[in-house]
Design a protein around this motif. Structure first.
Motif, PDB file in Angstrom:
ATOM      1  N   TYR A 133       0.838  -1.176   0.000  1.00  8.81           N
ATOM      2  CA  TYR A 133       0.000   0.000   0.000  1.00  8.81           C
ATOM      3  C   TYR A 133       0.886   1.244   0.000  1.00  8.81           C
ATOM      4  O   TYR A 133       2.065   1.188   0.343  1.00  8.81           O
TER       5      TYR A 133
ATOM      6  N   PHE B 177      -7.992   5.661   5.937  1.00 10.74           N
ATOM      7  CA  PHE B 177      -8.094   4.370   5.232  1.00 10.74           C
ATOM      8  C   PHE B 177      -6.784   4.078   4.504  1.00 10.74           C
ATOM      9  O   PHE B 177      -6.260   4.931   3.781  1.00 10.74           O
TER      10      PHE B 177
ATOM     11  N   GLY C 292      -6.155   0.396   3.227  1.00  8.24           N
ATOM     12  CA  GLY C 292      -6.495  -0.617   2.230  1.00  8.24           C
ATOM     13  C   GLY C 292      -7.411  -1.662   2.838  1.00  8.24           C
ATOM     14  O   GLY C 292      -7.509  -1.799   4.062  1.00  8.24           O
ATOM     15  N   ARG C 293      -8.096  -2.388   1.959  1.00 13.38           N
ATOM     16  CA  ARG C 293      -8.943  -3.496   2.413  1.00 13.38           C
ATOM     17  C   ARG C 293      -8.068  -4.721   2.574  1.00 13.38           C
ATOM     18  O   ARG C 293      -7.943  -5.551   1.660  1.00 13.38           O
TER      19      ARG C 293
ATOM     20  N   GLN D 295      -9.624  -8.405   2.360  1.00 15.70           N
ATOM     21  CA  GLN D 295      -9.997  -8.745   0.984  1.00 15.70           C
ATOM     22  C   GLN D 295      -8.762  -8.960   0.133  1.00 15.70           C
ATOM     23  O   GLN D 295      -8.704  -9.907  -0.664  1.00 15.70           O
ATOM     24  N   ASP D 296      -7.753  -8.115   0.294  1.00 15.78           N
ATOM     25  CA  ASP D 296      -6.540  -8.252  -0.527  1.00 15.78           C
ATOM     26  C   ASP D 296      -5.760  -9.503  -0.187  1.00 15.78           C
ATOM     27  O   ASP D 296      -5.024 -10.034  -1.024  1.00 15.78           O
TER      28      ASP D 296
ATOM     29  N   VAL E  36     -13.878 -11.738   6.312  1.00 14.79           N
ATOM     30  CA  VAL E  36     -13.905 -10.905   7.521  1.00 14.79           C
ATOM     31  C   VAL E  36     -14.369 -11.725   8.719  1.00 14.79           C
ATOM     32  O   VAL E  36     -13.869 -11.576   9.837  1.00 14.79           O
TER      33      VAL E  36
ATOM     34  N   VAL F 284      -6.147  -2.883  12.330  1.00 17.89           N
ATOM     35  CA  VAL F 284      -7.109  -3.507  11.419  1.00 17.89           C
ATOM     36  C   VAL F 284      -8.479  -3.513  12.112  1.00 17.89           C
ATOM     37  O   VAL F 284      -8.589  -3.887  13.283  1.00 17.89           O
ATOM     38  N   ASN F 285      -9.479  -3.109  11.376  1.00 17.07           N
ATOM     39  CA  ASN F 285     -10.861  -3.194  11.865  1.00 17.07           C
ATOM     40  C   ASN F 285     -11.368  -4.604  11.636  1.00 17.07           C
ATOM     41  O   ASN F 285     -11.485  -5.066  10.497  1.00 17.07           O
TER      42      ASN F 285
ATOM     43  N   SER G 182     -14.678  -4.951   9.448  1.00 13.45           N
ATOM     44  CA  SER G 182     -14.659  -4.695   8.003  1.00 13.45           C
ATOM     45  C   SER G 182     -13.414  -5.227   7.328  1.00 13.45           C
ATOM     46  O   SER G 182     -13.380  -5.336   6.103  1.00 13.45           O
ATOM     47  N   GLY G 183     -12.364  -5.585   8.095  1.00 15.86           N
ATOM     48  CA  GLY G 183     -11.124  -6.057   7.478  1.00 15.86           C
ATOM     49  C   GLY G 183     -10.308  -4.944   6.862  1.00 15.86           C
ATOM     50  O   GLY G 183      -9.424  -5.201   6.051  1.00 15.86           O
ATOM     51  N   VAL G 184     -10.580  -3.676   7.241  1.00 16.84           N
ATOM     52  CA  VAL G 184      -9.888  -2.520   6.657  1.00 16.84           C
ATOM     53  C   VAL G 184      -8.660  -2.187   7.492  1.00 16.84           C
ATOM     54  O   VAL G 184      -8.712  -2.166   8.726  1.00 16.84           O
TER      55      VAL G 184
END
Length: 789
Positions: free
Chosen positions: A33, A44, A46-47, A50-51, A56, A77-78, A81-83
């Protein structure tokens, strides 16, 4: 010793940049990132889930965790949401300095199965630092008239802590018809600021010039720093000192001793006299640590090490030397000395251990990551290559994961009861010559799980209790041990419920205190009803799930002399009442009758002895001590009288002894008649007993028939296969004795009464129930005849 550069300074820097960029591309992680520095909390990035291809919903169950190498917790990391977002602002200059590339390495770990992902976050610089001059005011002295137009004077530039275009500076000078600014780049890509004189100065016209000298970077928005130039116009000394070279290059090892000479610079002045004498000083230093690292002899120009050189802090020093003459109006010349510091192996590796799964449960499967270990070495080349190891013969191993990251992994199963904790010494060693090492210990405690059931020292425990015990009396204590700890070793005790006898529960006989493990009797035991009580005590721990162990307790009831002998109807009676008729023709030894008695007790308590209460009144008769048979001692005579009355005392051998009496009437006749019992008894005293009536005879016959039926049913049940009977009156310890006092034991059901109906001359001692031994295989009853009287 003077060392010269063999390569051009610009080419070396370009090559290093190419190598750094290549290493960056090769070592990049799986996810990368980019983020501007000084981004606020919550920005923010990055996700991440998901990446990385993670759901999640898997983050919490799979123990998602993230580690950064010694750079602080800049990111989080949340889990909903996986963010990936910014936890705290990142200052690029603080984290990476002037490094061309700045990235923070993150290591993401998930379990079940174990996977490790590597994430790099590139920090992009922003223009957050304004140019800064080392001084607020710079003074210059320029001689009038003698200084020709085009003369140059070096100025000290500004520094900008930013990187890239944000640190590229442009300089301007406030409008002046006498001066202008020129920026010159040398071979080492170092920029020099030159103040250029455009026309001759006239001290009488303007003795002093004050100019503003701002420096502006190329960031957006632009930031500016300013210094004031104070130019004093001199009137004499028109030749400034001059160095042989404008720059010098020197290489030194970083462990060069304090006071060692670096180089000797030399400047000449074409003037004569005092204007030719030169003093050397260090000035125009762009790096703050130069003045603390080097010193110069003001008279000889020798530059020496002042303190220590550290390759890890600064790899290249630029030292600017000023030569000033001693004229009334001093003039100066300048040169630069570039000192390259060479690395030596003077830094031991550094270890950072991050614990994740401590303590380790003893049922943890092999392959589980216990801790993360990061190693680093500030040296370069082979001096900075580090290997990591732990001692052998441990149930752990080190697994290299990424760059200088290692995982401490459980290699085999552990047992807390065998080893409760491990102290692991982690050693990091570099490849320098000589090599340096560093060690750090990590204490790995093993957490207990409930994998041991409570255990009793022996499978069967035996206790002997006298009958007629006091209700609530303590009978015995059992104890089970559990090698686990805390609640897994907290043991509570209980009785395994089952039925005894006529469906009586075990809990109606005994109770067990759940904590003190004491066993108490809830009611008095009666040996005549129950000889052996066999039951199980369960010990259960408080773990989850709980485990238990059992012990079998055999409680043997010991007999007490609590039953007096009981007389039975005469065996020789003819069914009609009346005295015993004894023929006058009877000779010595003639059996005229028999006294029968039984005792519900056992052993000595049931061993009966017969005797005439008053021996002087027995006349020509006697009674068998153990058989109860009444016989003549001699031939009868008419002088013995027409009748005899005998009082027979029957007593047991208990302590204290209990007794009963029977009165027998004998009539001397010409022909034998039936014996009539007086049926008067005394229990424990000499008072007469009540007559034994027909109903008692019927009751005895009924009990005898019931007893035979019970024996038949018992033998039948013994022949059938079935579950083991854990406790109850079915198994008893039967104690038999002979006249001489020998004892035997049997683990078979005892009979309440053993009677031999024979009329042998020998005395028969009858014990109830001890004289009956059950054959272990055939199940038949055998009688034991004791020694004759």
């Amino acid at each position: 010793m003077n060392l010269l550069w063999r390569d051009s300074l610009g080419t070396g820097q370009l090559l290093r940049l190419v190598l750094l960029h290549t290493a960056w591309e090769v070592g990049s992680g799986q996810v990368r990132y980019s983020l501007p520095e000084e981004s606020k909390h919550g920005t923010f990035v990055g996700r991440l889930a998901q990446d990385l291809g993670l759901e999640v919903s898997e983050l919490v169950p799979r123990m998602f965790r993230m580690v950064s190498k010694g750079r602080g917790d800049y990111f989080e990391v949340n889990f909903q949401s996986g963010v990936l977002f910014v936890n705290s602002p990142v200052d690029r200059e603080e984290v990476c300095g002037q490094s061309p590339l700045c990235a923070i390495d993150l290591e993401v770990i998930v379990d079940k199965p174990l996977r490790i992902f590597h994430v790099e976050v590139e920090i992009q610089g922003i223009n957050d630092n304004a140019p800064v001059f080392s001084i607020n005011e710079e003074n210059l002295s320029i001689a009038e008239s003698l200084t020709l137009p085009g003369s140059r004077f070096p100025l000290e530039g500004a520094s900008d802590a930013d990187f890239g275009t944000n640190s590229l500076l442009t300089y301007k000078l406030s409008p002046s018809e006498y001066f202008t600014i020129k920026v010159q780049t040398n071979e080492e890509q170092s920029k020099s600021l030159i103040l250029v004189l455009q026309q001759s100065l006239d001290r009488e016209e303007t003795p002093e010039h004050r100019l503003l000298f701002p420096a502006t970077d190329r960031g957006k928005p632009e930031l500016t720093g300013t210094v004031q130039l104070v130019i004093t116009v001199l009137d004499v000394n028109d030749n400034a000192p001059s160095f042989h070279q404008s720059s010098y290059k020197v290489r030194l090892l970083e462990n060069t001793a304090d006071g060692s000479m670096v180089i000797k610079v030399n400047a000449t002045d074409l003037d004569e006299g005092i204007n030719k004498d030169i003093l050397y000083t260090l000035r125009g230093v762009t790096q703050p640590n130069v003045s603390a690292t080097f010193r110069i002899d003001s008279n000889t120009g020798e530059i020496r090490v002042n303190g220590e050189l550290d390759f890890e802090n600064t790899k290249l020093h630029e030292v600017r030397v000023e030569a000033t003459d001693k004229g009334n109006f001093p003039l100066s010349g300048h040169c630069s000395v570039f000192v390259e510091v060479l690395d030596v192996n003077d830094n031991a590796p550094e270890l950072t251990i991050t614990s994740h799964s401590l303590p380790v449960p003893e049922d943890t499967p092999p392959g589980t990551v216990v801790a993360l270990i990061s190693v680093s070495d500030r040296d370069s080349g082979d001096n900075g290559k580090v290997t990591c190891s732990i001692p052998p013969d441990l149930p752990f191993q080190l697994v290299s994961t990424f760059k200088n990251y290692h995982s401490l992994v459980l290699a085999e199963a552990v047992d807390r009861e065998r080893v409760s904790e491990y102290k692991i010494l982690v050693t990091a060693r570099d490849e320098g010559a000589p090599s340096l090492s560093a060690s750090s210990s990590i204490l790995v405690p093993i957490a207990d799980v409930n994998d041991n059931a409570p255990a009793f020292p022996q499978p069967v425990d035996t206790v002997f209790v006298k009958e007629n015990n006091r209700p609530g009396a303590h009978l015995l204590s059992v104890s089970a041990s559990d090698p686990d700890v805390r609640e897994n070793a907290f043991v509570s005790y209980s009785v395994v419920e089952r039925s005894v006898g006529e469906q009586q529960p075990v809990s109606s006989y005994i109770s067990v205190h759940s904590e003190s493990r004491h066993i108490y009797g809830l009611q008095p035991f009666d040996y005549e009803e129950l000889q052996v009580l066999q039951f199980q005590v369960s010990a259960r721990d408080a773990g989850f799930p709980s485990l238990c162990g059992n012990v079998t307790v055999q409680l043997f009831v010991l007999d007490e002399n609590d039953n007096a002998p009981a007389l039975s109807p005469p065996g020789s009676g003819r069914g009609s009442p009346g005295p015993e008729l004894v023929p006058l023709s009877a000779g010595a030894g003639h059996v005229v009758g028999k006294v029968r008695a039984v005792d519900a007790d056992s052993g000595y308590n049931a061993w009966l002895r017969y005797e005439v209460q008053e021996a002087g009144t027995a006349g020509p008769f006697r009674v068998g001590v153990y058989s109860g048979e009444i016989s003549t001692t001699r031939a009868l005579e008419e002088t013995d009288g027409p009748s005899q009355r005998l009082v027979i005392l029957v007593k047991d051998h208990g302590e204290p002894a209990l007794s009963a009496t029977a009165t027998v009437s004998l009539s001397l006749v010409e022909s034998p008649q039936a014996v009539k019992w007086d049926s008067r008894q005394r229990v424990g005293s000499e008072r007469p007993l009540v007559d034994i009536n027909v109903s008692l005879m019927i009751a005895i016959c009924s009990l005898s028939g019931l007893f035979v039926l019970v024996i038949v049913v018992y033998v039948g049940l013994r022949c059938l296969p079935g579950p083991e009977v854990m406790c109850g009156p079915g198994k008893a310890t039967v104690v038999c004795s002979s006249e001489v006092g020998s004892w035997s034991y049997s683990q078979r059901q005892s009979q309440n009464l053993c009677v031999w109906e024979g009329t042998a001359k020998n005395d028969l001692m009858v014990f109830s129930p001890n004289c009956c031994n059950w054959a272990e295989k055939s199940g038949t009853v055998k009688e034991q005849e004791l020694a004759p009287n």
